[in-house]
Design a protein around this motif. Sequence first.
Motif, short mmCIF file in Angstrom:
data_model
loop_
_atom_site.label_atom_id
_atom_site.label_comp_id
_atom_site.label_asym_id
_atom_site.label_seq_id
_atom_site.Cartn_x
_atom_site.Cartn_y
_atom_site.Cartn_z
N ARG A 201 28.31 46.10 39.17
CA ARG A 201 29.89 45.97 39.51
C ARG A 201 30.14 44.70 38.64
NH1 ARG A 201 31.07 43.36 45.00
NH2 ARG A 201 30.22 41.49 43.87
N TYR A 202 31.35 44.88 37.80
CA TYR A 202 31.79 43.68 37.15
C TYR A 202 33.00 43.21 37.89
CZ TYR A 202 28.74 45.73 33.59
OH TYR A 202 27.83 46.01 32.84
N THR A 203 33.20 42.09 38.03
CA THR A 203 34.49 41.66 38.81
C THR A 203 35.11 40.58 37.77
OG1 THR A 203 33.13 41.57 40.93
CG2 THR A 203 35.17 40.17 40.76
N TYR A 204 36.42 40.83 37.66
CA TYR A 204 37.14 39.95 36.72
C TYR A 204 38.36 39.31 37.82
CZ TYR A 204 34.97 42.35 32.97
OH TYR A 204 34.20 43.15 32.01
N ARG A 205 38.75 37.98 37.23
CA ARG A 205 39.91 37.43 37.99
C ARG A 205 41.12 38.00 37.14
NH1 ARG A 205 43.61 33.45 38.15
NH2 ARG A 205 43.44 32.44 36.04
N VAL A 206 42.06 38.66 37.82
CA VAL A 206 43.46 39.09 37.37
C VAL A 206 44.20 37.90 37.19
CG1 VAL A 206 45.37 40.44 38.12
CG2 VAL A 206 43.02 41.10 38.89
N THR A 207 44.93 37.94 35.95
CA THR A 207 45.90 36.71 35.90
C THR A 207 47.25 37.21 35.64
OG1 THR A 207 45.79 37.20 33.17
CG2 THR A 207 44.26 35.79 34.24
N ASN A 208 47.63 38.27 36.06
CA ASN A 208 48.91 38.74 35.95
C ASN A 208 49.59 39.46 37.51
OD1 ASN A 208 47.72 41.15 35.34
ND2 ASN A 208 49.27 41.95 34.31
N TYR A 209 48.92 39.12 38.40
CA TYR A 209 48.98 39.80 39.81
C TYR A 209 50.66 39.56 40.15
CZ TYR A 209 48.53 42.53 43.93
OH TYR A 209 48.75 43.52 44.94
N PRO A 210 51.38 40.52 40.84
CA PRO A 210 52.93 40.33 40.99
C PRO A 210 53.05 39.24 41.86
CG PRO A 210 52.08 42.73 40.76
CD PRO A 210 50.94 41.91 40.56
N GLY B 29 52.50 36.13 41.06
CA GLY B 29 51.97 34.85 40.65
C GLY B 29 50.79 34.58 41.48
N ARG B 30 49.99 35.62 42.48
CA ARG B 30 48.88 35.39 43.34
C ARG B 30 47.65 34.78 42.22
NH1 ARG B 30 48.61 38.40 48.83
NH2 ARG B 30 46.34 37.33 48.65
N SER B 31 46.93 33.84 42.52
CA SER B 31 45.59 33.43 41.88
C SER B 31 44.41 34.04 42.46
CB SER B 31 45.86 31.96 41.42
OG SER B 31 45.75 31.22 42.78
N ASP B 32 44.67 34.66 43.55
CA ASP B 32 43.51 35.08 44.21
C ASP B 32 43.20 36.52 43.92
OD1 ASP B 32 45.59 36.00 45.89
OD2 ASP B 32 44.58 35.56 47.70
N ALA B 33 43.69 37.19 43.25
CA ALA B 33 43.40 38.54 42.75
C ALA B 33 42.14 38.82 41.77
CB ALA B 33 44.62 39.31 42.36
N GLN B 34 41.46 39.75 42.40
CA GLN B 34 40.20 40.01 41.38
C GLN B 34 40.23 41.59 41.33
OE1 GLN B 34 36.74 38.59 43.51
NE2 GLN B 34 37.38 36.51 42.99
N VAL B 35 39.62 42.13 40.20
CA VAL B 35 39.52 43.50 40.17
C VAL B 35 38.09 43.62 39.93
CG1 VAL B 35 39.93 43.54 37.32
CG2 VAL B 35 40.23 45.69 38.68
N ASN B 36 37.66 44.79 40.47
CA ASN B 36 35.94 45.21 40.29
C ASN B 36 35.98 46.58 39.63
OD1 ASN B 36 34.75 43.20 42.18
ND2 ASN B 36 35.77 44.21 43.58
N LEU B 37 35.17 46.71 38.56
CA LEU B 37 34.86 47.94 37.99
C LEU B 37 33.23 48.37 38.19
CD1 LEU B 37 36.45 47.75 34.50
CD2 LEU B 37 37.30 49.22 36.50
N LEU B 38 32.90 49.30 38.72
CA LEU B 38 31.69 49.69 38.85
C LEU B 38 31.30 50.85 37.80
CD1 LEU B 38 32.74 48.78 42.03
CD2 LEU B 38 30.89 50.01 42.75
N GLN B 39 30.04 50.65 37.34
CA GLN B 39 29.76 51.73 36.24
C GLN B 39 28.29 51.97 36.40
OE1 GLN B 39 30.47 48.85 32.78
NE2 GLN B 39 30.80 50.72 31.90
N CYS B 40 28.20 53.35 36.00
CA CYS B 40 26.75 54.20 36.13
C CYS B 40 26.79 54.73 34.93
CB CYS B 40 26.81 55.16 37.33
SG CYS B 40 25.29 55.76 37.64
#
Length: 127
Positions: free
Chosen positions: A84-93, A95-106
């Motif tokens: 799981r890779y977790t990134y901080r989202v910088t353009n959430y509608p 202007g929320r600064s607490d948005a993160q996106v997770n990508l899971l890879q296998c």
Amino acid sequence: MLELDGRGLAGCFGGNKETEVITAATNEERVAYLEALGWQVEPEPLETLQIKLPADLKGYEDYLALQTEQGLPFADCGGKVVCRYTYRVTNYPGGRSDAQVNLLQCDGAVVAGDVVLLGEDGGVFGL
């Protein structure tokens, strides 16, 4: 490595969409994939975590439905180790600064993804 028991991921959508294979083996490919979906993220992940999923994904029904709706093959990952890779989202509608996106890879392929809003009014949403 973290082992999950069915309560560690949550989702809130359902639906049917054909599963597709998305290869994003490098950080640059993961960031480019997220950008193609309209998300701007910080260039390096906040966290990278190896997770061993249970063989039976019972208890993950909502998350499975969310991933199926997005066309991602999370349902095929029971008993496997995902990263799981977790990134901080910088353009959430808004202007929320607490948005993160997770990508899971296998095996180098994206098998799941979600956007998480932290805090009391937060939640887990599709990409």
